[in-house]
Design an enzyme around this catalytic site. Sequence first.
Site, PDB file in Angstrom:
ATOM      1  N   GLU A 129      29.447  36.241  35.520  1.00  0.00           N
ATOM      2  CA  GLU A 129      30.721  35.795  36.236  1.00  0.00           C
ATOM      3  C   GLU A 129      30.658  35.351  37.578  1.00  0.00           C
ATOM      4  O   GLU A 129      31.060  34.418  37.882  1.00  0.00           O
ATOM      5  CB  GLU A 129      31.793  36.981  35.969  1.00  0.00           C
ATOM      6  CG  GLU A 129      33.135  36.526  36.399  1.00  0.00           C
ATOM      7  CD  GLU A 129      33.695  35.370  35.658  1.00  0.00           C
ATOM      8  OE1 GLU A 129      34.548  34.622  36.363  1.00  0.00           O
ATOM      9  OE2 GLU A 129      33.570  35.274  34.378  1.00  0.00           O
ATOM     10  N   GLU A 130      30.015  35.980  38.347  1.00  0.00           N
ATOM     11  CA  GLU A 130      29.986  36.062  39.786  1.00  0.00           C
ATOM     12  C   GLU A 130      28.705  35.741  40.339  1.00  0.00           C
ATOM     13  O   GLU A 130      28.721  35.031  41.517  1.00  0.00           O
ATOM     14  CB  GLU A 130      30.377  37.438  40.601  1.00  0.00           C
ATOM     15  CG  GLU A 130      31.893  37.972  39.926  1.00  0.00           C
ATOM     16  CD  GLU A 130      32.918  37.085  39.919  1.00  0.00           C
ATOM     17  OE1 GLU A 130      32.882  36.113  40.581  1.00  0.00           O
ATOM     18  OE2 GLU A 130      33.948  37.466  39.289  1.00  0.00           O
ATOM     19  N   SER A 185      44.259  31.841  38.135  1.00  0.00           N
ATOM     20  CA  SER A 185      43.395  32.701  38.620  1.00  0.00           C
ATOM     21  C   SER A 185      43.501  32.955  40.311  1.00  0.00           C
ATOM     22  O   SER A 185      44.681  33.390  40.593  1.00  0.00           O
ATOM     23  CB  SER A 185      42.106  31.919  38.366  1.00  0.00           C
ATOM     24  OG  SER A 185      40.971  32.968  38.578  1.00  0.00           O
ATOM     25  N   ASP A 222      42.613  37.909  28.070  1.00  0.00           N
ATOM     26  CA  ASP A 222      41.902  37.695  29.237  1.00  0.00           C
ATOM     27  C   ASP A 222      40.826  38.961  29.448  1.00  0.00           C
ATOM     28  O   ASP A 222      41.332  39.924  29.787  1.00  0.00           O
ATOM     29  CB  ASP A 222      42.932  37.409  30.498  1.00  0.00           C
ATOM     30  CG  ASP A 222      42.230  36.543  31.625  1.00  0.00           C
ATOM     31  OD1 ASP A 222      41.006  36.895  31.767  1.00  0.00           O
ATOM     32  OD2 ASP A 222      42.946  35.924  32.243  1.00  0.00           O
ATOM     33  N   HIS A 245      40.720  33.486  29.872  1.00  0.00           N
ATOM     34  CA  HIS A 245      41.026  33.235  31.164  1.00  0.00           C
ATOM     35  C   HIS A 245      41.470  31.648  31.493  1.00  0.00           C
ATOM     36  O   HIS A 245      41.871  31.153  32.196  1.00  0.00           O
ATOM     37  CB  HIS A 245      40.078  33.653  32.189  1.00  0.00           C
ATOM     38  CG  HIS A 245      40.343  33.721  33.626  1.00  0.00           C
ATOM     39  ND1 HIS A 245      41.679  34.167  34.187  1.00  0.00           N
ATOM     40  CD2 HIS A 245      39.924  33.037  34.610  1.00  0.00           C
ATOM     41  CE1 HIS A 245      41.770  34.101  35.306  1.00  0.00           C
ATOM     42  NE2 HIS A 245      40.797  33.163  35.506  1.00  0.00           N
TER      43      HIS A 245
END
Length: 738
Positions: free
Chosen positions: A203-204, A603, A679, A711
């Site tokens: 994800e990051e 978001s 989500d 999401h």
Amino acid sequence: MKSPSLTALAAVLALSTPAMAEKLTPERIFADPALSGPTAKGVALSPDGKRVTYLKAKPEAANVQDLWAADVKGGEPYRLIDSAALSSGAKELSEAEKARRERARVSARGIVEYSWDKQGRFILVPLDGDLYLDSVADGKVTRLTETPGDEVDAKVSPKGGFVSYVRDQNLYIKPVSGGSETALTTEGKDTLSFGVAEFVVQEELDRFTGYWWSPDESRIVYTRVDESTVDVVPRADIGPRGATVVEQRYPRAGRPNAVVELFVRDLTSGQIRKLDLGANKDIYLARVDWSADGKTVYAQRLSRDQKTLDLIAFDAVTGAGKTILTDTDPHYIEISDDFRPLKDGSFLWSSEKDGNRHLYRHAADGKLIAQITKGDWPMAGLEGVDEARKVAIFAASKDTPLERRIYEVSYSKPGEPKALTPAGGWWTAKVADTGGAFAATYDDPKTPPQTALYTAAGKRVRWIEENRLAEGHPYWPYAPTLPTPEYGTLKASDGETLYYEILKPQGFDPAKKYPAILAVYGGPHAQQVKRTWQSPSERTYLEAGYVVFRVDNRGSGNRSAKFMRALDRNLGTVEVEDQLLGAKFLAGLPYVDSDKLGVMGWSYGGFMTLMLLTADNTPFKAGAAGAPPTEWSLYDTAYTERYMGKPDENKAGYAYSDINNRIDKLKPGSLLLLHGMADDNVIFENSTRLMSALQAKAIPFEMALYPGERHSAPRSKTKGLSVLKTHLEFFGRKLKGE
């Protein structure tokens, strides 16, 4: 060299423009074929340089993709594999594969990924959890697996001898020539996985794999991921037919991460060696690469506070490791894919240590040889290397942050970069492994994405997907009133330049006053304002009579390190200040009704919408906040701690940015809150806690919830239209009195 098709487009529009443009409806946005036309995704050049492969949506089903190819020598592109011929598309994907696709922002079905072997003999195609192999020589497609579980992260080994994949948390290989599969790991179950990238690095940190083949395919390096220390966050997955509870391992800010270890296995002897990442287990394994000769494994180790990045070189036989390079930053380090080992043992590496991201060359022992690029502009990314000519091919917004071009520069004798593509819009490229040829995609506000093959010198060889905006194109009925963005600059309080973009309503009359909407994201490293093709959904707001405005605040991407670090430990501060500056400018335009300003975002943009609606003397009458993080300690470790530190280290910063601490400033009835009810990124709890707080204070608000959606609900084929129409209806009432 002119931008692709701009001259031709002008001529076509002059000769054959429809007399009157049709009105673009929300329903048409989500209908087939896709309004932006046929676009090439996942473009790759075959290792022998004879063809280009890419993914393309079916005209009758824009959410379903097939594998296409185009021969370099010419001829019409052709479909290599029809996804419908291999799968009905009805299979329910596993939770692991759903999560993996969500991390990669993949919403399409059919063929969503594929890979070549380095010899150019095979193309491996995962489809609905099983694997298929296309033989280039005869075009025969062979099914390799048919199992109850999903084979994920599948690859062809470099020499084409094996396929590899992860299933049920273990790593497998299988001979391409036939025979049974071999489990390289067998202990994977419950909280233990092998060969995978854990949630937070997908994800990051944009690492989506957990295993890597050596160039001679004699060894595999793989991860061992232990999530037993990671908190279980029970997540209600609420769908149209009821709810299930997913016991998601979600590492929230300040809480434990997964423990990741690295191993290398010799496939001939079966010997396994651990590659020691150090005594401190609380780190991120950011990247792993092999040297060109297959003797060295490189691992990038990022400290938990993300201020120190070490490059460790491991001997592939003995497992002995040594840190050969360390990059530090007093704020944080942004991970890139710019590390590139060269055949002579040296390597390319990027760093922001001179104030902008630039490219450097280091010797095998890590010693700096030379800085390759320099100047008051950031390199966007290393796209490829032509070792025969000793040049690096990279993307950069060298002249203006609004545009991006492809450049080359010598890494043996660094000098001024040479532009390979013209100015005017936005370029991305995929460079061949050898020879320097590249497939590039270009778009600008008047040109939908076009993809072509180019020589190393930047000369177009052939179209891959011309996607010319002419009669027959899906967007053609609306082309006469194609939105034309206006760009400009503002000055932030510290003197930094902020770029903005304005889109005016259809049939714009400068004598009238219009309601306006600020479309915001605002989060770190993201960029919104650039000369690119506008999303067709944006146009529906223009059709409805709104001015749409964007400004890239301090902290946004594609700028200097100083500009992007402005948010360090201060989310919800200077970016809100800059957006309010933009709103003040917007309200002062003679054609904007300053009493009818709205704001919308998803978001981080949802968080920004809430911050702007609750700012002192907010100029906004209404705002739509989608999937907003409402309290940063509820979000994941890698993202939140990079910009905010741990909660116990920055209590004031976390308290200031907690939306619940600001709701007394919210104008009653001004908020539309939207969230997907499944989500797994910004957990639904972020919105339910806000709902509860608003209800406790009897502050009226509106909400729209989306059963089964994660999401990416605005892009959903099933719910995207509802999201768009809900926005339009809300702003119609609040800003236009409809």
